[in-house]
Scaffold this motif. Structure first.
Motif, PDB file in Angstrom:
ATOM      1  N   TRP A  58     -18.371  -9.729  -8.215  1.00 18.49           N
ATOM      2  CA  TRP A  58     -17.940  -9.314  -6.890  1.00 18.49           C
ATOM      3  C   TRP A  58     -16.434  -9.050  -6.919  1.00 18.49           C
ATOM      4  CZ3 TRP A  58     -22.318  -8.165  -5.002  1.00 18.49           C
ATOM      5  CH2 TRP A  58     -23.425  -9.015  -5.026  1.00 18.49           C
ATOM      6  N   GLY A  59     -16.040  -7.925  -7.486  1.00 15.51           N
ATOM      7  CA  GLY A  59     -14.630  -7.599  -7.596  1.00 15.51           C
ATOM      8  C   GLY A  59     -14.041  -8.111  -8.895  1.00 15.51           C
ATOM      9  N   THR A 153     -16.810  -4.596   4.358  1.00 14.84           N
ATOM     10  CA  THR A 153     -16.565  -5.112   3.008  1.00 14.84           C
ATOM     11  C   THR A 153     -15.267  -5.929   2.985  1.00 14.84           C
ATOM     12  OG1 THR A 153     -17.742  -3.270   1.955  1.00 14.84           O
ATOM     13  CG2 THR A 153     -16.162  -4.474   0.600  1.00 14.84           C
ATOM     14  N   LYS A 154     -14.236  -5.437   3.649  1.00 11.40           N
ATOM     15  CA  LYS A 154     -12.964  -6.156   3.703  1.00 11.40           C
ATOM     16  C   LYS A 154     -13.106  -7.467   4.473  1.00 11.40           C
ATOM     17  CE  LYS A 154     -10.108  -1.972   3.419  1.00 11.40           C
ATOM     18  NZ  LYS A 154      -9.161  -1.081   4.148  1.00 11.40           N
ATOM     19  N   LEU A 155     -13.842  -7.444   5.570  1.00  9.95           N
ATOM     20  CA  LEU A 155     -14.026  -8.660   6.366  1.00  9.95           C
ATOM     21  C   LEU A 155     -14.875  -9.676   5.607  1.00  9.95           C
ATOM     22  CD1 LEU A 155     -14.626  -7.109   9.898  1.00  9.95           C
ATOM     23  CD2 LEU A 155     -12.489  -7.951   8.897  1.00  9.95           C
ATOM     24  N   MET A 162     -15.022 -12.537  -2.138  1.00 11.24           N
ATOM     25  CA  MET A 162     -15.863 -11.687  -2.980  1.00 11.24           C
ATOM     26  C   MET A 162     -15.870 -10.260  -2.450  1.00 11.24           C
ATOM     27  SD  MET A 162     -19.037 -14.270  -3.882  1.00 11.24           S
ATOM     28  CE  MET A 162     -19.392 -14.761  -2.185  1.00 11.24           C
ATOM     29  N   TRP A 163     -15.641  -9.309  -3.343  1.00 10.03           N
ATOM     30  CA  TRP A 163     -15.581  -7.899  -2.984  1.00 10.03           C
ATOM     31  C   TRP A 163     -16.957  -7.288  -3.259  1.00 10.03           C
ATOM     32  CZ3 TRP A 163     -12.687  -4.941  -0.139  1.00 10.03           C
ATOM     33  CH2 TRP A 163     -12.697  -3.543  -0.302  1.00 10.03           C
ATOM     34  N   TRP A 263     -12.011 -20.467  -2.938  1.00 12.24           N
ATOM     35  CA  TRP A 263     -11.419 -19.561  -1.956  1.00 12.24           C
ATOM     36  C   TRP A 263     -11.177 -20.309  -0.656  1.00 12.24           C
ATOM     37  CZ3 TRP A 263      -9.359 -14.828  -1.969  1.00 12.24           C
ATOM     38  CH2 TRP A 263      -9.180 -14.175  -0.750  1.00 12.24           C
ATOM     39  N   SER A 264     -10.027 -20.074  -0.036  1.00  8.86           N
ATOM     40  CA  SER A 264      -9.698 -20.697   1.243  1.00  8.86           C
ATOM     41  C   SER A 264      -9.354 -19.600   2.242  1.00  8.86           C
ATOM     42  CB  SER A 264      -8.515 -21.656   1.098  1.00  8.86           C
ATOM     43  OG  SER A 264      -8.822 -22.730   0.243  1.00  8.86           O
TER      44      SER A 264
END
Length: 281
Positions: A58-59, A153-155, A162-163, A263-264
């Protein structure tokens, strides 16, 4: 002797058969979706399929691993570890996330994964209490369109790092995906409904706050009375109590584990109130 190779569509029937033995809910279609969005590794002995595992990139910095399954007759021989190592090799520079059963947790700890929390699997065999949809006058609920994919996708990435453009495009094109926006067209969240397992799953649910998450879920539940419904939610977020009032009881609580940096989300940004799946997160 165990040999490993890349998974193909021809392996889906074998993987599905193992998840049936393990009483996991996955359909053949769920296996196909997993392979379409990611890549799998198969373990064989003398040409026979004995296990498999999936990974999803994912990215540039994030990946997930899931659907790690071994034929019960071959468990205890280290096949799960071989599969995990093979999948992990594909993401050498990524923060890797997975959701562990109690049986698999010890192995993942030995492979460098750390416990960061847990998720709660809520479901009902027959949805009885369909919540009313109350949308304030300053908000609008609508179906997501292909033109929304880039923003969603950005949100989505805000919530968990994760992209996932391929996944988001798929959710918009193939399933019911709704979004909530304010009077200034700012999106307050989105969620998807799709067939999965024994019935329907709602997820991902990406929202700024609990109220928005509840509105999105309530909208997607319309028409599901009497249906099997499942939602996997982060145990650290306050959605579970509301799901219980709708008759979606907690049936499992897998452990969230990360190899790398967790991730935070930043204050005021999106949160992941519902997962796509335990495997893909």
């Amino acid at each position: 002797m165990i040999t490993l190779r890349a998974m193909t569509r021809d392996d889906i029937e074998h993987g599905y058969a193992i998840t049936q033995q393990l009483q996991w809910p996955h359909r053949r279609e769920d296996w196909l979706q997993a392979l379409t969005l990611g890549e799998g590794v198969v373990a064989e002995e003398n040409g026979a399929f004995v296990g498999s595992a999936f990974g999803w990139r994912w990215g540039e910095q994030a990946a997930t691993i899931g659907l790690v399954v071994v034929n019960p007759q071959f468990q205890g021989r280290g096949i799960g570890k071989q599969l995990m190592l093979a999948v992990m090799e594909k993401f050498p520079d990524s923060n890797i996330r997975l959701h562990a059963t109690e049986m698999g947790k010890g192995l993942y700890e030995k492979l460098g994964f750390k416990v960061t929390g847990h998720i709660q699997q809520h479901q009902t065999r027959e949805l009885a209490a369909v919540p009313c949809v109350h949308i304030p006058a300053d908000l609008t609920l609508r179906n997501a369109q292909p033109a929304d994919a880039e923003l969603l996708t950005k949100l989505d990435q805000q919530a968990h790092g994760m992209w996932r453009p391929t996944l988001i495009n798929s959710l918009i094109a193939e399933y019911q995906t709704v979004l909530l926006q304010d009077a200034n067209q700012r999106v307050q969240g989105f969620a998807s409904l799709r067939r999965f397992g024994h019935g329907y799953a709602i997820g991902p649910v990406i929202a700024l706050n609990l109220d928005s998450a509840q509105m999105l879920i309530a909208a997607l539940m319309q028409g599901l009375r009497g249906e099997f419904v499942r939602i996997d939610t982060d145990g650290a977020l306050p959605l579970a109590a509301w799901l219980e009032t709708l008759g979606l009881v907690q049936v499992d609580a897998p452990t969230t584990m990360i190899r790398g940096t967790p991730w935070s989300p930043q204050a005021g940004e999106m949160q992941a109130f519902g997962l796509m799946t335990q495997a893909m997160a």
